[in-house]
Write a protein that holds these residues in place. Structure first.
Motif, PDB file in Angstrom:
ATOM      1  N   MET A   1      53.892  51.062  59.069  1.00  0.00           N
ATOM      2  CA  MET A   1      52.747  50.873  58.214  1.00  0.00           C
ATOM      3  C   MET A   1      53.218  50.217  56.929  1.00  0.00           C
ATOM      4  N   SER A   2      52.780  49.027  56.684  1.00  0.00           N
ATOM      5  CA  SER A   2      53.196  48.290  55.510  1.00  0.00           C
ATOM      6  C   SER A   2      52.003  48.089  54.582  1.00  0.00           C
ATOM      7  N   GLU A   3      52.118  48.599  53.369  1.00  0.00           N
ATOM      8  CA  GLU A   3      51.042  48.448  52.394  1.00  0.00           C
ATOM      9  C   GLU A   3      51.337  47.235  51.532  1.00  0.00           C
ATOM     10  N   SER A   4      50.324  46.426  51.268  1.00  0.00           N
ATOM     11  CA  SER A   4      50.530  45.290  50.386  1.00  0.00           C
ATOM     12  C   SER A   4      50.469  45.780  48.943  1.00  0.00           C
ATOM     13  N   SER A   5      51.217  45.114  48.097  1.00  0.00           N
ATOM     14  CA  SER A   5      51.291  45.503  46.699  1.00  0.00           C
ATOM     15  C   SER A   5      49.984  45.207  45.982  1.00  0.00           C
ATOM     16  N   THR A   6      49.626  46.060  45.046  1.00  0.00           N
ATOM     17  CA  THR A   6      48.440  45.828  44.229  1.00  0.00           C
ATOM     18  C   THR A   6      48.825  45.227  42.879  1.00  0.00           C
ATOM     19  N   ILE A   7      50.105  45.012  42.679  1.00  0.00           N
ATOM     20  CA  ILE A   7      50.588  44.444  41.427  1.00  0.00           C
ATOM     21  C   ILE A   7      50.516  42.922  41.513  1.00  0.00           C
ATOM     22  N   VAL A   8      49.897  42.318  40.516  1.00  0.00           N
ATOM     23  CA  VAL A   8      49.761  40.867  40.468  1.00  0.00           C
ATOM     24  C   VAL A   8      50.314  40.391  39.135  1.00  0.00           C
ATOM     25  N   ARG A   9      51.176  39.399  39.172  1.00  0.00           N
ATOM     26  CA  ARG A   9      51.719  38.831  37.935  1.00  0.00           C
ATOM     27  C   ARG A   9      50.870  37.626  37.544  1.00  0.00           C
ATOM     28  N   ARG A  10      50.465  37.606  36.292  1.00  0.00           N
ATOM     29  CA  ARG A  10      49.665  36.498  35.784  1.00  0.00           C
ATOM     30  C   ARG A  10      50.176  36.113  34.398  1.00  0.00           C
ATOM     31  N   SER A  11      50.050  34.838  34.085  1.00  0.00           N
ATOM     32  CA  SER A  11      50.404  34.368  32.747  1.00  0.00           C
ATOM     33  C   SER A  11      49.241  34.691  31.812  1.00  0.00           C
ATOM     34  N   LEU A  12      49.493  34.627  30.528  1.00  0.00           N
ATOM     35  CA  LEU A  12      48.448  34.887  29.550  1.00  0.00           C
ATOM     36  C   LEU A  12      47.298  33.891  29.714  1.00  0.00           C
ATOM     37  N   SER A  13      47.626  32.645  30.001  1.00  0.00           N
ATOM     38  CA  SER A  13      46.561  31.646  30.169  1.00  0.00           C
ATOM     39  C   SER A  13      45.719  31.959  31.408  1.00  0.00           C
ATOM     40  N   GLU A  14      46.329  32.472  32.465  1.00  0.00           N
ATOM     41  CA  GLU A  14      45.557  32.859  33.654  1.00  0.00           C
ATOM     42  C   GLU A  14      44.630  34.034  33.350  1.00  0.00           C
ATOM     43  N   VAL A  15      45.132  34.996  32.597  1.00  0.00           N
ATOM     44  CA  VAL A  15      44.314  36.150  32.219  1.00  0.00           C
ATOM     45  C   VAL A  15      43.141  35.693  31.362  1.00  0.00           C
ATOM     46  N   ASN A  16      43.399  34.822  30.413  1.00  0.00           N
ATOM     47  CA  ASN A  16      42.325  34.311  29.553  1.00  0.00           C
ATOM     48  C   ASN A  16      41.278  33.554  30.373  1.00  0.00           C
ATOM     49  N   GLU A  17      41.716  32.792  31.363  1.00  0.00           N
ATOM     50  CA  GLU A  17      40.782  32.049  32.209  1.00  0.00           C
ATOM     51  C   GLU A  17      39.928  33.004  33.049  1.00  0.00           C
ATOM     52  N   ILE A  18      40.529  34.050  33.574  1.00  0.00           N
ATOM     53  CA  ILE A  18      39.785  35.058  34.346  1.00  0.00           C
ATOM     54  C   ILE A  18      38.731  35.708  33.459  1.00  0.00           C
ATOM     55  N   ARG A  19      39.096  36.037  32.241  1.00  0.00           N
ATOM     56  CA  ARG A  19      38.140  36.640  31.305  1.00  0.00           C
ATOM     57  C   ARG A  19      37.028  35.656  30.933  1.00  0.00           C
ATOM     58  N   ARG A  20      37.395  34.393  30.742  1.00  0.00           N
ATOM     59  CA  ARG A  20      36.406  33.380  30.393  1.00  0.00           C
ATOM     60  C   ARG A  20      35.352  33.252  31.495  1.00  0.00           C
ATOM     61  N   ARG A  21      35.792  33.361  32.759  1.00  0.00           N
ATOM     62  CA  ARG A  21      34.862  33.256  33.888  1.00  0.00           C
ATOM     63  C   ARG A  21      34.076  34.545  34.109  1.00  0.00           C
ATOM     64  N   GLY A  22      34.417  35.603  33.359  1.00  0.00           N
ATOM     65  CA  GLY A  22      33.712  36.880  33.517  1.00  0.00           C
ATOM     66  C   GLY A  22      34.154  37.666  34.730  1.00  0.00           C
ATOM     67  N   GLU A  23      35.359  37.399  35.212  1.00  0.00           N
ATOM     68  CA  GLU A  23      35.874  38.074  36.414  1.00  0.00           C
ATOM     69  C   GLU A  23      36.838  39.208  36.084  1.00  0.00           C
ATOM     70  N   ASP A  24      36.908  39.582  34.818  1.00  0.00           N
ATOM     71  CA  ASP A  24      37.794  40.664  34.386  1.00  0.00           C
ATOM     72  C   ASP A  24      37.262  41.984  34.929  1.00  0.00           C
ATOM     73  N   PRO A  25      38.077  42.739  35.676  1.00  0.00           N
ATOM     74  CA  PRO A  25      37.584  43.994  36.254  1.00  0.00           C
ATOM     75  C   PRO A  25      37.373  45.107  35.229  1.00  0.00           C
ATOM     76  N   ILE A  26      37.815  44.903  33.995  1.00  0.00           N
ATOM     77  CA  ILE A  26      37.661  45.928  32.967  1.00  0.00           C
ATOM     78  C   ILE A  26      36.290  45.783  32.318  1.00  0.00           C
ATOM     79  N   ASP A  27      35.546  46.863  32.281  1.00  0.00           N
ATOM     80  CA  ASP A  27      34.201  46.846  31.717  1.00  0.00           C
ATOM     81  C   ASP A  27      34.290  46.960  30.196  1.00  0.00           C
ATOM     82  N   PRO A  28      33.924  45.916  29.461  1.00  0.00           N
ATOM     83  CA  PRO A  28      34.015  45.983  27.994  1.00  0.00           C
ATOM     84  C   PRO A  28      33.028  46.985  27.402  1.00  0.00           C
ATOM     85  N   ASN A  29      32.047  47.429  28.175  1.00  0.00           N
ATOM     86  CA  ASN A  29      31.055  48.389  27.682  1.00  0.00           C
ATOM     87  C   ASN A  29      31.377  49.826  28.091  1.00  0.00           C
ATOM     88  N   ALA A  30      32.571  50.031  28.623  1.00  0.00           N
ATOM     89  CA  ALA A  30      32.964  51.380  29.039  1.00  0.00           C
ATOM     90  C   ALA A  30      32.982  52.291  27.810  1.00  0.00           C
TER      91      ALA A  30
END
Length: 93
Positions: free
Chosen positions: A1-30
C-alpha cells in the motif's frame, strides 16, 4: 500500500498566483480562536518529550512487512505500539 504525499513545494510566486485566482484552500473568513487568557499562560508548563534511543533489534520478517505495507512511518508506528503497551502495563501495576 503506497500513499502519495500530500506535501507540495511551491515558490512564493506560485502561491501568490494561486491566491490571485481564488484557489487558496485557506478560508480568509475563518473565525479567530478565543484567547486562552493570561491565567492559562501563567500556569502553563513546557513539556519536552523524552529522548529517543537508537537500538539494533531483530524482528520477525512478517511483522516488519506488515508495518511497512502501511506506508511511510512504519518505525514510528512500531514505537507507538510499544508505547501503548508500556503505558497500559504501567497503569495496571
Amino acid at each position: 500500500m503506497s500513499e502519495s504525499s500530500t506535501i507540495v513545494r511551491r515558490s512564493l510566486s506560485e502561491v501568490n498566483e494561486i491566491r490571485r485566482r481564488g484557489e487558496d484552500p485557506i478560508d480568509p473568513n475563518a473565525p479567530e480562536a478565543e484567547s486562552l487568557g493570561a491565567e492559562f499562560w501563567k500556569n502553563a508548563k513546557v513539556v519536552v518529550p523524552a529522548g529517543k534511543t537508537s537500538v539494533h533489534l531483530r524482528l520477525d520478517s512478517d511483522v516488519v512487512e506488515w508495518f511497512r505495507e502501511h506506508g511511510k512511518g512504519h518505525l514510528t508506528r512500531m514505537n507507538a505500539v510499544l508505547r501503548a503497551y508500556v503505558d497500559a502495563h504501567r497503569r495496571s501495576v
